[in-house]
Design a protein around this motif. Structure first.
Motif, PDB file in Angstrom:
ATOM      1  N   ALA A  76      52.734  30.440  16.737  1.00  0.00           N
ATOM      2  CA  ALA A  76      53.986  29.708  16.867  1.00  0.00           C
ATOM      3  C   ALA A  76      53.704  28.208  16.903  1.00  0.00           C
ATOM      4  CB  ALA A  76      54.708  30.124  18.147  1.00  0.00           C
ATOM      5  N   PHE A  77      54.618  27.486  16.334  1.00  0.00           N
ATOM      6  CA  PHE A  77      54.506  26.030  16.329  1.00  0.00           C
ATOM      7  C   PHE A  77      55.283  25.460  17.498  1.00  0.00           C
ATOM      8  CE2 PHE A  77      54.016  26.845  11.709  1.00  0.00           C
ATOM      9  CZ  PHE A  77      52.768  26.274  11.544  1.00  0.00           C
ATOM     10  N   THR A  78      54.746  24.419  18.068  1.00  0.00           N
ATOM     11  CA  THR A  78      55.511  23.711  19.089  1.00  0.00           C
ATOM     12  C   THR A  78      56.499  22.801  18.386  1.00  0.00           C
ATOM     13  OG1 THR A  78      53.964  21.865  19.180  1.00  0.00           O
ATOM     14  CG2 THR A  78      53.518  23.741  20.645  1.00  0.00           C
ATOM     15  N   GLU A  79      57.411  22.262  19.136  1.00  0.00           N
ATOM     16  CA  GLU A  79      58.407  21.354  18.550  1.00  0.00           C
ATOM     17  C   GLU A  79      57.745  20.111  17.967  1.00  0.00           C
ATOM     18  OE1 GLU A  79      61.722  20.373  21.008  1.00  0.00           O
ATOM     19  OE2 GLU A  79      61.916  22.427  21.739  1.00  0.00           O
ATOM     20  N   GLU A  80      56.688  19.643  18.589  1.00  0.00           N
ATOM     21  CA  GLU A  80      55.984  18.462  18.098  1.00  0.00           C
ATOM     22  C   GLU A  80      55.297  18.750  16.770  1.00  0.00           C
ATOM     23  OE1 GLU A  80      53.471  18.004  21.412  1.00  0.00           O
ATOM     24  OE2 GLU A  80      55.021  17.138  22.655  1.00  0.00           O
ATOM     25  N   GLN A  81      54.679  19.924  16.654  1.00  0.00           N
ATOM     26  CA  GLN A  81      54.031  20.296  15.403  1.00  0.00           C
ATOM     27  C   GLN A  81      55.065  20.481  14.292  1.00  0.00           C
ATOM     28  OE1 GLN A  81      51.960  23.780  16.759  1.00  0.00           O
ATOM     29  NE2 GLN A  81      49.982  22.701  16.875  1.00  0.00           N
ATOM     30  N   ALA A  82      56.171  21.121  14.628  1.00  0.00           N
ATOM     31  CA  ALA A  82      57.231  21.325  13.636  1.00  0.00           C
ATOM     32  C   ALA A  82      57.797  19.987  13.179  1.00  0.00           C
ATOM     33  CB  ALA A  82      58.328  22.210  14.216  1.00  0.00           C
TER      34      ALA A  82
END
Length: 78
Positions: free
Chosen positions: A2-8
């Motif tokens: 899963a991606f974090t919001e920062e990565q997304a």
């Protein structure tokens, strides 16, 4: 994974930067196309005097051919 919001957000920013780069590249290529069409019209209109009358367009077009190439986005990611 899963991606974090920062990565997304970082991925989305990269994709937006790629789109913008490609869009600007195509706009410059289309500008060169318009100059080429104007140069062609000038040659037809001026006839034998085209060397003197259309020189500014020819110079601009050759400069645009050198600079305004459509480039991909891969050099952004390096």
């Amino acid at each position: 994974m899963a991606f974090t919001e920062e990565q997304a957000a970082a991925i989305q920013a990269t994709l937006n930067e790629r789109k913008e780069h490609i869009r600007e590249s195509w706009i410059r290529a289309m500008e060169a196309k318009i100059v080429r069409e104007n140069l062609s019209k000038c040659y037809k209109i001026e006839g034998v005097n085209h060397i003197q009358k259309c020189k500014h367009l020819a110079n601009r077009y050759t400069e645009m051919l050198r600079e305004n190439k459509v480039k991909g986005y891969k050099h952004i990611d390096i």
